[in-house]
Design a protein around this motif. Sequence first.
Motif, short mmCIF file in Angstrom:
data_model
loop_
_atom_site.label_atom_id
_atom_site.label_comp_id
_atom_site.label_asym_id
_atom_site.label_seq_id
_atom_site.Cartn_x
_atom_site.Cartn_y
_atom_site.Cartn_z
N VAL A 67 -6.08 -10.47 7.27
CA VAL A 67 -5.55 -11.49 8.19
C VAL A 67 -4.33 -10.95 8.92
O VAL A 67 -4.18 -11.14 10.13
CB VAL A 67 -5.22 -12.80 7.42
N SER A 68 -3.47 -10.24 8.19
CA SER A 68 -2.28 -9.66 8.81
C SER A 68 -2.68 -8.66 9.90
O SER A 68 -2.07 -8.63 10.98
CB SER A 68 -1.42 -8.97 7.75
N GLY A 69 -3.71 -7.88 9.63
CA GLY A 69 -4.20 -6.92 10.64
C GLY A 69 -4.69 -7.63 11.89
O GLY A 69 -4.46 -7.17 13.01
N GLU A 70 -5.37 -8.75 11.72
CA GLU A 70 -5.85 -9.52 12.87
C GLU A 70 -4.68 -10.07 13.69
O GLU A 70 -4.72 -10.06 14.92
CB GLU A 70 -6.74 -10.67 12.39
N ARG A 75 -1.24 -9.73 18.48
CA ARG A 75 0.10 -9.62 19.04
C ARG A 75 0.21 -8.40 19.95
O ARG A 75 0.74 -8.48 21.06
CB ARG A 75 1.13 -9.55 17.90
N LEU A 76 -0.31 -7.26 19.49
CA LEU A 76 -0.27 -6.04 20.30
C LEU A 76 -1.14 -6.19 21.56
O LEU A 76 -0.76 -5.70 22.64
CB LEU A 76 -0.76 -4.84 19.48
N GLY A 77 -2.27 -6.87 21.42
CA GLY A 77 -3.17 -7.08 22.57
C GLY A 77 -2.55 -7.92 23.65
O GLY A 77 -2.91 -7.82 24.83
N SER A 78 -1.60 -8.75 23.29
CA SER A 78 -0.94 -9.60 24.29
C SER A 78 0.40 -9.02 24.72
O SER A 78 1.21 -9.72 25.33
CB SER A 78 -0.76 -11.02 23.73
N GLY A 79 0.65 -7.75 24.36
CA GLY A 79 1.88 -7.09 24.79
C GLY A 79 3.06 -7.28 23.85
O GLY A 79 4.18 -6.90 24.18
N LEU A 113 2.25 -3.32 2.30
CA LEU A 113 0.79 -3.18 2.28
C LEU A 113 0.15 -3.72 3.55
O LEU A 113 -0.90 -3.21 3.99
CB LEU A 113 0.19 -3.92 1.07
N CYS A 114 0.76 -4.73 4.15
CA CYS A 114 0.14 -5.41 5.28
C CYS A 114 0.57 -4.87 6.64
O CYS A 114 0.03 -5.28 7.66
CB CYS A 114 0.44 -6.91 5.20
N ARG A 115 1.52 -3.96 6.66
CA ARG A 115 1.98 -3.40 7.95
C ARG A 115 1.08 -2.27 8.41
O ARG A 115 0.55 -1.53 7.63
CB ARG A 115 3.39 -2.84 7.80
N GLY A 116 0.99 -2.15 9.73
CA GLY A 116 0.38 -0.98 10.32
C GLY A 116 -1.10 -0.80 10.08
O GLY A 116 -1.59 0.32 10.03
N ARG A 117 -1.84 -1.87 9.93
CA ARG A 117 -3.27 -1.77 9.71
C ARG A 117 -4.07 -1.82 11.00
O ARG A 117 -5.27 -1.91 10.98
CB ARG A 117 -3.74 -2.91 8.78
N VAL A 118 -3.38 -1.76 12.12
CA VAL A 118 -4.07 -1.83 13.42
C VAL A 118 -4.41 -0.44 13.87
O VAL A 118 -3.67 0.49 13.76
CB VAL A 118 -3.17 -2.55 14.47
#
Length: 118
Positions: A67-70, A75-79, A113-118
């Motif tokens: 969920v965090s990755g989504e 967030r990144l997709g919207s700038g 654990l939940c950071r940087g999964r994109v």
Amino acid sequence: MTAEPGGVRARVAQRQQPPASRPRARVEPGQDPAQPEGTASLIAGKRRLIDDLDARIIALIGERMAVSGEIQAARLGSGGRRLHLNREMEVLRTYGEALGRPGTSVAMTLLELCRGRV
């Protein structure tokens, strides 16, 4: 001078002999001989319960990571930025209030654990 049967020498000699050995109960591998018989089965049952809880916690952490990755991708997709520090502070506060100082450490690990999964 002869020693009396119940005299000092007899008592000293009696103290120096090792105590009579008692028959020992059979101890199963992994069992603590100091624990009563029912305690070992109680502990084994509780350990199975903890193993089940750990499996469920690990599954929930995996779900949280997904969920965090989504959220990060959206967030990144919207700038926006990948991390939202105010949100992370909320998470740290929530865990700290619920579990005390160790809760903050748990939250830090969870956030890592939940950071940087994109």
